[in-house]
Design a protein around this motif. Structure first.
Motif, short mmCIF file in Angstrom:
data_model
loop_
_atom_site.label_atom_id
_atom_site.label_comp_id
_atom_site.label_asym_id
_atom_site.label_seq_id
_atom_site.Cartn_x
_atom_site.Cartn_y
_atom_site.Cartn_z
N ARG A 91 0.96 -0.95 0.00
CA ARG A 91 -0.04 -0.06 -0.02
C ARG A 91 0.90 1.31 -0.06
NH1 ARG A 91 -5.41 1.64 1.73
NH2 ARG A 91 -5.90 -0.22 2.02
N SER A 135 1.76 2.16 -3.25
CA SER A 135 0.65 2.36 -4.20
C SER A 135 0.49 1.44 -5.10
CB SER A 135 0.76 3.87 -5.08
OG SER A 135 0.83 4.81 -4.26
N TYR A 136 0.88 0.07 -4.48
CA TYR A 136 0.52 -1.08 -5.20
C TYR A 136 1.16 -1.04 -6.60
CZ TYR A 136 -2.97 -1.61 -1.76
OH TYR A 136 -3.79 -1.62 -0.41
N ARG A 137 2.31 -0.47 -6.85
CA ARG A 137 3.11 -0.36 -8.09
C ARG A 137 4.19 -1.24 -7.82
NH1 ARG A 137 1.56 4.19 -11.06
NH2 ARG A 137 0.14 5.46 -9.72
N ASP A 196 -4.52 4.26 -14.49
CA ASP A 196 -2.85 4.52 -15.15
C ASP A 196 -3.00 4.20 -16.65
OD1 ASP A 196 -2.09 4.74 -12.49
OD2 ASP A 196 -1.35 3.04 -12.37
#
Length: 469
Positions: free
Chosen positions: A172, A175-177, A459
């Motif tokens: 988290r 940002s879950y990237r 995105d």
């Protein structure tokens, strides 16, 4: 959406609540040395456990007592945001209480949470009646109808999940990237790659067995870091209870190991989705199999043929209960091992319904649900559709042969949440089975979910249009 709700009368209390043996076992577990808290839970619309923790002292003073909870628990989205427009709860109704009535038959100690006794409960209103739109109530209602027709259902879930490196807080924060699966390649049935994750998978298998959730097997799956642990079949309500406890337990054990386990249906377009296949077999009230008949078409009993025909006929209308969110529909791609056509077959993984086994092992596997499925809703919908086929004596079409993805002229599984929502909204059969108020509740929740998705900028849109629009 329909204007006038048609309520469905519900029983006043859970049958298990009057089971003396279950109550005695619950009290013994509560009094056991080392038990220091009781977790009382219901299941929300998303299939998650929600509830309260009691100290053992308080729980022993009031064993089995109803637990008050805010009625918005059956009226919020995944982010716990109240869904506007619901008739059962909302700001205009003041967000009052309903209660969780513990079902002693569900009580079990959780080995991965030391000292914790868990009990699931039914959701009841101020008069003690089951709340009709509560997932466990919906399944109970359909099981009552099935019993009136002379049958019981044994069911099982096959849940796939992906394990990622890093716990949920780390993911988290990023940002879950750049998500990194805990694996490097397709490991379907592969032992070596799975061995690296075996400390976690072994802990899950052994923990579930100790919690009274029997495991059949585990294996690597088709995506990096993906695994499947198969739960043993059980009576439908017990199976759904095991499903939600298992799913929560897997996440908790992964978190304790510094990893993240995700049951998201499709986390990446280039990776396989995570399925939640459901197996169903029918039995007579005396325990005899109601599936096979050597003299019947395809070796099926007439009753099973009608049930399967009903499930196929209503697949489009019940898809929302099998695929509940926008992301669920990303699985339904040709050549993905997720179905696209409403057909059945014999041992053919390209069809929506795959019939397996012989004699007493004969069963049907519904391959539509993903791992994000709420089992109570899915089980209830499959049973309601089967009862429609039974009541109308629907004929069963011949099985699909070969690659069902390429078959022409067959009904398509809805490809979007919006399409599935519209199909459920206009379903006269499911409205009769569940009641207008229940169907309207879930249609409205789906409309909110769709609207929340529609207003977001993704995105993909940024990458595609920021420079070139």
């Amino acid at each position: 959406m329909r204007a006038a709700p048609r309520p469905v009368a519900m029983a006043a209390a859970s049958p298990a609540a009057n089971d003396t043996a279950g109550e005695d076992r619950f009290r013994r577990l509560l009094a056991a040395e080392g038990t220091d808290n009781l977790l009382v839970c219901m299941v929300d619309m998303q299939g998650r456990l929600v509830g309260k923790r009691l100290t053992a002292r308080q729980a022993r003073e009031t064993p089995g007592e109803d637990m008050h909870a805010c009625d918005y628990l059956l009226g919020v989205d995944t982010e716990m945001v109240p869904i506007p427009g619901l008739r059962s709860s909302g700001w205009e109704r003041g967000f009052g209480d309903f209660s969780i009535r513990p079902d002693p038959a569900t009580a079990r100690l959780l080995p991965w949470q030391p000292g914790t006794l868990l009990v699931l409960g039914d959701t009841v209103d101020h008069e003690g009646h089951l709340v009709p739109h509560a997932p466990r109530s919906m399944l109970r209602r359909q099981l009552e109808r099935l019993a009136a027709a002379g049958f019981t259902a044994s069911m099982a879930s096959e849940l796939e999940f992906t394990v990622f490196q890093g716990d949920w807080q780390q993911l988290r924060a990023g940002s879950y990237r750049g998500l990194t699966p805990d694996g490097f390649y397709s490991e379907d049935y592969q032992v070596f790659q799975g061995t690296g994750r075996e400390p976690l998978i072994r802990a899950i298998r052994n923990g579930m067995e100790a919690a009274g959730i029997p495991i059949e097997s585990s294996k690597g799956e088709g995506g990096p870091g993906q695994a499947e642990i198969t739960l043993l079949h059980a009576p439908a309500l017990e199976s759904a209870d095991r499903h939600v406890i298992y799913k929560t337990g897997v996440k908790e054990m992964a978190q304790a190991a510094g990893k993240t386990a995700s049951f998201m249906a499709k986390w990446h377009e280039a990776q396989p989705g995570s399925s939640g296949h459901i197996h169903l077999s029918l039995w007579g009230l005396g325990g005899e199999s109601a599936m096979a008949d050597a003299g019947g078409p395809h070796g099926f009993s007439a009753g099973f043929a009608h049930v399967l025909a009903g499930q196929i006929a209503l697949l489009q209308e019940m898809t929302l209960f099998l695929a509940p969110v926008v992301n669920s529909y990303k699985r339904f791609q040709p050549g993905s091992f997720a179905p696209t056509k409403a057909v059945w077959s014999r041992d053919n993984r390209t069809a929506a319904f795959r019939v397996l086994g012989h004699g007493r092992s004969l069963r049907v596997e519904c391959r539509v649900p993903g791992a994000d499925v709420n089992p109570y809703l899915a089980y209830a919908a499959l049973i309601a559709a089967g009862l429609h086929g039974l009541e109308q004596r629907l004929p069963l079409d011949p099985p699909a042969e070969g690659n069902a993805y390429l078959a022409e002229g067959l009904p398509e599984i809805p490809t979007t949440l919006r399409e599935a929502m519209a199909a459920l909204d206009r379903s006269t059969v499911l409205r009769a089975a569940f009641g207008d108020a229940v169907i309207d509740h879930y249609v409205r929740a789906a409309a909110w979910e769709q609207a929340e998705h529609d207003r977001r900028v993704t995105d993909w849109e940024i990458a595609r249009y920021l420079e070139r629009a």
